[in-house]
Design an enzyme around this catalytic site. Structure first.
Site, PDB file in Angstrom:
ATOM      1  N   GLU A  77       0.888  -1.321   0.127  1.00  0.00           N
ATOM      2  CA  GLU A  77      -0.022   0.071   0.134  1.00  0.00           C
ATOM      3  C   GLU A  77       0.901   1.333   0.006  1.00  0.00           C
ATOM      4  O   GLU A  77       1.755   1.274   0.639  1.00  0.00           O
ATOM      5  CB  GLU A  77      -0.992  -0.007   1.262  1.00  0.00           C
ATOM      6  CG  GLU A  77      -2.271  -0.734   1.166  1.00  0.00           C
ATOM      7  CD  GLU A  77      -2.126  -2.135   1.791  1.00  0.00           C
ATOM      8  OE1 GLU A  77      -0.725  -2.847   1.808  1.00  0.00           O
ATOM      9  OE2 GLU A  77      -2.829  -2.832   2.069  1.00  0.00           O
ATOM     10  N   THR A 281      -8.226  -0.485 -19.523  1.00  0.00           N
ATOM     11  CA  THR A 281      -8.000  -1.477 -19.111  1.00  0.00           C
ATOM     12  C   THR A 281      -6.582  -2.071 -19.758  1.00  0.00           C
ATOM     13  O   THR A 281      -6.266  -1.332 -20.624  1.00  0.00           O
ATOM     14  CB  THR A 281      -8.845  -2.863 -19.224  1.00  0.00           C
ATOM     15  OG1 THR A 281      -9.012  -2.741 -20.877  1.00  0.00           O
ATOM     16  CG2 THR A 281     -10.036  -2.410 -18.393  1.00  0.00           C
ATOM     17  N   LYS A 284      -7.887  -6.663 -23.219  1.00  0.00           N
ATOM     18  CA  LYS A 284      -8.611  -6.113 -24.564  1.00  0.00           C
ATOM     19  C   LYS A 284      -7.699  -5.911 -25.722  1.00  0.00           C
ATOM     20  O   LYS A 284      -6.719  -6.763 -25.763  1.00  0.00           O
ATOM     21  CB  LYS A 284      -9.496  -4.890 -24.464  1.00  0.00           C
ATOM     22  CG  LYS A 284     -10.503  -5.379 -23.049  1.00  0.00           C
ATOM     23  CD  LYS A 284     -11.577  -3.943 -22.995  1.00  0.00           C
ATOM     24  CE  LYS A 284     -12.795  -4.108 -21.901  1.00  0.00           C
ATOM     25  NZ  LYS A 284     -12.331  -3.863 -20.635  1.00  0.00           N
ATOM     26  N   ARG A 290      -5.443  -8.647 -17.070  1.00  0.00           N
ATOM     27  CA  ARG A 290      -6.610  -7.948 -16.615  1.00  0.00           C
ATOM     28  C   ARG A 290      -6.093  -7.075 -15.508  1.00  0.00           C
ATOM     29  O   ARG A 290      -5.621  -7.525 -14.445  1.00  0.00           O
ATOM     30  CB  ARG A 290      -7.362  -9.157 -16.158  1.00  0.00           C
ATOM     31  CG  ARG A 290      -7.764 -10.174 -17.088  1.00  0.00           C
ATOM     32  CD  ARG A 290      -9.083 -10.971 -16.666  1.00  0.00           C
ATOM     33  NE  ARG A 290     -10.304  -9.993 -16.362  1.00  0.00           N
ATOM     34  CZ  ARG A 290     -11.065  -9.806 -17.407  1.00  0.00           C
ATOM     35  NH1 ARG A 290     -11.205 -10.335 -18.464  1.00  0.00           N
ATOM     36  NH2 ARG A 290     -12.295  -9.267 -16.797  1.00  0.00           N
TER      37      ARG A 290
END
Length: 487
Positions: A77, A281, A284, A290
């Protein structure tokens, strides 16, 4: 995948990839053999079907293998050089490389590689715009450095202001996405939303109508981009509309990012020089893992950089590594050849439908997708999708403008060229694909259910599905998926 569609292909590459996957599957099999079996079957199924879903593609073995590493085990994080966990120096390297490749590939001032998906990227973008356009001026007006400095009353007032902003996006039935202000989606609940559509006569975007809607509604955010609009967008015009009403232009290029990266879309059709914030994204048409990316101007960079903890959890470091590999692939000259072929093949497929009298929304395409209106075949989208699947053709049903069958059954089928282009299909093969699709749909009839005519049930004339599947297999065998890779 062919040598011209992804870098590093060849016999040695395929042999090395085969060894890697065989070893990995043996390890998996020793713990849960059913997962290993399902993995092998998934590759076999993908090899044996015409994948025409516009949002799917085939990532290279290098991209896929990058995701299966111990980066998956690391919490990270925060941002590069400023983590809330120790020992993140290697994650910093991975994230910095992914961002560097994204900036260089798209010509962006700033890139953020942490979003887990396109929807996450859009959430980061929306909240970054709110933070920059509403929260920051509000804090300055109150003389505070951050929200923790505010009294409860001041915070409630600022929070109410942030929660009462307006968003104007493309409607779902004319090609927009759920996250562009569709009311059941979070984007339609966090904003007052209104949607623009397309010209009912042509199906094309009407920029004067978008401008009129923006003048009347005065949105904070104007969203451009699409998931099922088969035409290009003039983003310079969209920026003019946004500037006129003081809106922030956000472009969701998730579907056509590969055409931007491959320089098929340039000038006014390249969103990056015109938008304040661009989301995408990484799969695609970009052919990566992904995941999502946010690109932004320097103005919005500080807020975007707070995506975690603003709306994201810990970044998926193994996926960020795979993004870096995919973006590095997309920076190679071969990717431009691939991207142009994607557009050319979509055009060939559209022409194939048109000459066989199949109705297309907007009458054609000039991007990577084709939207077929199946009502002329007497079918719903759901019936057509299922019948095509029986014949080895994988598609997805999709709403068309003013769809009488709604978003579930639909009246359309969306086809995309990226995946089969990766396999090496060319114009002739895509014309043949259109022929096979029409053959199936012409020989499919709605069936009657227990309550009358059904929108889901159907029948296919005897022998058609098997005959088309056999013809599809011939095309697939001539253009093998991951040639030389054996499991």
């Amino acid at each position: 995948m062919t040598a011209t569609s992804a870098p590093g292909q060849g016999a040695e590459y395929a042999a090395t990839a085969s060894e890697a996957y065989q070893a990995a599957l043996r390890v998996i099999e020793s713990v849960e053999p059913r997962i290993a079996d399902a993995t092998r079957k998934e590759l076999a199924d993908q090899r044996d079907s015409l994948k025409l879903i516009a949002s799917e593609n085939y990532a290279s073995p290098a991209v896929l293998l990058t995701m299966g590493t111990w980066f998956s085990d690391k919490y990270a994080e925060g941002t590069i050089g400023h983590r809330f966990y120790a020992a993140c120096q290697n994650v910093d390297t991975v994230e910095a490389l992914a961002a560097e490749h994204a900036r260089e590939l798209f010509g962006a001032q700033y890139a953020y590689a942490q979003p887990h998906s396109g929807i996450d990227a859009n959430l980061v973008a929306y909240w970054a715009i709110l933070a920059t356009r509403v929260e920051a001026p509000g804090l300055a007006e109150l003389g505070a450095k951050n929200v923790n400095d505010l009294s409860e009353a001041d915070w409630e007032s600022l929070r109410a202001k942030m929660g009462n902003q307006r968003l104007l996006g493309m409607s779902l039935d004319t090609g927009g996405h759920l996250t562009h202000g569709f009311r059941p989606n979070i984007s339609g609940k966090m904003f007052y939303q209104r949607q623009y559509g397309t010209d009912p006569a042509t199906g094309f975007l009407d920029y004067s109508a978008v401008a009129a809607a923006a003048r009347e509604f005065k949105p904070l955010v104007l969203v451009a981009g699409y998931s099922a609009y088969p035409r290009r967008v003039n983003f310079a015009k969209m920026r003019e509309i946004a500037d006129e009403v003081g809106a922030t232009l956000m472009v969701d290029m998730a579907h056509f990012a590969g055409l931007v990266a491959g320089k098929v879309f340039t000038g006014d059709e390249d969103p990056v020089p015109h938008a304040h914030v661009v989301t995408t994204t990484t799969h695609k048409s970009l052919r990566g893992p992904r995941g999502g990316l946010v690109l932004a101007t320097e103005e919005f960079a500080p807020a975007v950089d707070k995506g975690c903890p603003m709306v994201l959890g810990g970044p998926l470091s193994h996926v960020m590594a795979a993004k870096a590999v995919a973006l590095a692939e997309a920076r190679q000259p071969e990717f431009r050849t691939y991207a142009q072929a994607v557009a050319d093949n979509a055009q060939a497929m559209a022409d194939g439908f048109i000459k066989r009298d199949a109705g297309l929304v907007t009458g054609g395409t000039d991007n990577h997708l084709v939207l077929l209106d199946v009502t002329s075949f007497g079918l719903t989208g759901r019936q057509a999708e299922s019948a095509l699947l029986d014949a080895g053709i994988v598609t997805n049903r999709n709403a068309i403008p003013a769809d009488p069958n709604g978003a579930w059954y639909t009246s359309g089928i969306r086809f995309g060229s990226p995946a089969l282009t990766t396999r090496g299909f060319g114009a002739d093969e895509f014309d043949r694909v259109a022929d096979l699709v029409v053959e199936v749909l012409k020989n499919t009839q709605p069936a009657t259910g227990p309550n009358g005519p059904s929108k889901a049930k159907y029948t296919i004339a005897d022998g058609v599905a098997a005959r088309v599947h056999a013809a599809a297999t011939e095309l697939l065998d001539a253009n093998p998926l991951y040639p030389g890779l054996t499991l």
